[in-house]
Design an enzyme around this catalytic site. Sequence first.
Site, mmCIF file in Angstrom:
data_model
loop_
_atom_site.group_PDB
_atom_site.id
_atom_site.type_symbol
_atom_site.label_atom_id
_atom_site.label_comp_id
_atom_site.label_asym_id
_atom_site.label_seq_id
_atom_site.Cartn_x
_atom_site.Cartn_y
_atom_site.Cartn_z
ATOM 1 N N ASP A 202 0.740 -1.096 0.379
ATOM 2 C CA ASP A 202 0.302 0.217 0.288
ATOM 3 C C ASP A 202 0.976 1.146 -0.312
ATOM 4 O O ASP A 202 2.502 0.938 0.142
ATOM 5 C CB ASP A 202 -0.909 -0.199 0.951
ATOM 6 C CG ASP A 202 -2.544 0.948 0.869
ATOM 7 O OD1 ASP A 202 -2.358 1.613 0.570
ATOM 8 O OD2 ASP A 202 -3.068 -0.491 1.349
ATOM 9 N N HIS A 274 -2.796 2.420 -5.105
ATOM 10 C CA HIS A 274 -1.971 2.524 -3.598
ATOM 11 C C HIS A 274 -1.260 1.509 -3.939
ATOM 12 O O HIS A 274 -0.282 1.103 -2.972
ATOM 13 C CB HIS A 274 -3.172 1.305 -3.204
ATOM 14 C CG HIS A 274 -4.447 1.720 -1.946
ATOM 15 N ND1 HIS A 274 -4.374 2.807 -1.331
ATOM 16 C CD2 HIS A 274 -5.565 1.709 -2.629
ATOM 17 C CE1 HIS A 274 -5.592 2.567 -1.207
ATOM 18 N NE2 HIS A 274 -6.720 2.230 -1.724
ATOM 19 N N GLU A 338 -9.779 2.321 -5.639
ATOM 20 C CA GLU A 338 -9.619 3.881 -4.848
ATOM 21 C C GLU A 338 -8.451 4.369 -5.883
ATOM 22 O O GLU A 338 -6.800 4.574 -4.979
ATOM 23 C CB GLU A 338 -9.501 3.602 -3.570
ATOM 24 C CG GLU A 338 -10.350 3.674 -2.576
ATOM 25 C CD GLU A 338 -9.624 3.692 -1.218
ATOM 26 O OE1 GLU A 338 -10.833 3.894 -0.797
ATOM 27 O OE2 GLU A 338 -9.109 2.927 -0.443
#
Length: 558
Positions: A202, A274, A338
């Site tokens: 991440d 990410h 995302e």
Amino acid sequence: MRHISSLACLAATLLMASCAPKTAPEISVIPVPESVSVHRSGAFNVAGAPVSYDASLDELSKSHIKAFAQKLSAATGKPNPVAEKLSNKGFSFFVDKNLAEEEYSIEIKKKAAKVSASSPKGFLYAIQTLSQMLPISFWDGKAAAEDKWVLPSCKIKDKPRFAYRGMHLDVCRHFFDVKEVKKYLDVMAMHKMNRFHWHLTDDQGWRIEIKSYPKLTEIGAYRDETMVLKNFDPYVGDGKRYGGFYTQEQIKEVVAYAANLGITVIPEIDLPGHMVAALASYPELGCSGGPYKVWTMWGVDDHVLCPGKETTFKFLESVLTEVMELFPSEYIHIGGDECPKTEWVKCPNCQKRIQELGLKGDEKHSAETYLQNYVTERVQKFLNDHGRKIIGWDEILEGNLAKGATVMSWRGVAGGIEAAKKGFDAIMTPNSHMYFDYYQSQEQEKEPFSIGGHLPIDTVYSYEPLQGVPQAESSHILGVQANLWTEYIGGNEHLEYMLLPRMDALSEVQWCTLANKDFERFKKSLKHMCAIYDKLGYTYSKDVFGQIGLPGHEGKTD
């Protein structure tokens, strides 16, 4: 939280189910077995009882049986001799090929307990059930004078409702060493879970050694500091360098440990978003070329991988090749959530790729969304060519998705329902019911600091994975998973506190049919489970006892 619209209907369904007359089994086991019939013909004394098993058993099943016998002997102080020749006395473990892989049966009489299964998982789950039926001293080996080492005469038949019964752990926002990960797996095994989703990469840290790209752990595994609480603006950091990673040997150790517990480890390499930790290590993978720093804040950063460069796909294929060598799992989780497109909009390389592919925006999606589809499909093909399948967060449904992908529905349940209707397999992990980083109590000032939200144990228990899924498509729902993100979970005790005892409720959602669930019965069994946690020294939330109307339970808390 798209699930809210169906909550009223679900609540009514569960209320009727809980009010329906049921025969409560006289045993305290979580998840409750499918069928329990308790007799009145006496009890089986397990202290010193011999243990025998079918000689044709595989070595892993034998090891589970021998470990059970050793643990029982240590607790009672009387040896339980083990023989590789079946006997009609004591514990006997039979192979029954008519049973499914995760199915088992137990028949306990006054002088014997017969256990039948067809695989190591079946025998392991049977042993977990027997272990919960024994005095809690079994769990720490310190017998008390009042312990009665007997099992009730009964017949148990059991098998899981869902094939995929998962638990997720984010080790990027905060790192947990191999010892704690193994402990996490132990708790999963107690609850008959079989999939460990390991979130390994991440923005805030890259946690897996990749030998072809050593800077991922030399640089990407460490951040300069960590944001204090929710001090986004103005930003406040703690000034302490933070990080860690798993070597490939440690990864192999965890995978083997999990396999012994009947758990498959599914690694997640989150892409194309990410990825700031990777960009800090290899800036050329980004659109601007950096410089980048491993992120010290929480949230979503605009800097993502550049799909306009072939070097990005060389990187991904190299990383995934090493990942596949470490993880035998059928599935590789590729994230897909995302992913901001702002960098792609102004990136010449990305725009060139869009033109070459003939991608065009429409009333639903931008050309950049279809560019992410291209990334997903290309990575999916690479993994498929190597005999693997992908799982992605429900954002991968946006635009186009190639056949064979599995969708993990986290933004409520809508993604899973949509996936099933389109013919994709789905795993339900809605944030409305399955995000264990949310507070357990409404009295947040009494709780360890968390990301927010409120997820009490009864809400977890109330979840019905097939609610809203057309019956014709219900087979596409593979199972259920809870997620534990760790932005605000920095230590082992806090981790356990957020996990327990909500994992007990999760396990019954995963294992039990709706008709077999009973919250009143569950509450009684929960007190027994928490007594086991006390014996094992686990940290858990005691606030749940007030929430569900049971007297307080004194145990270890954070």
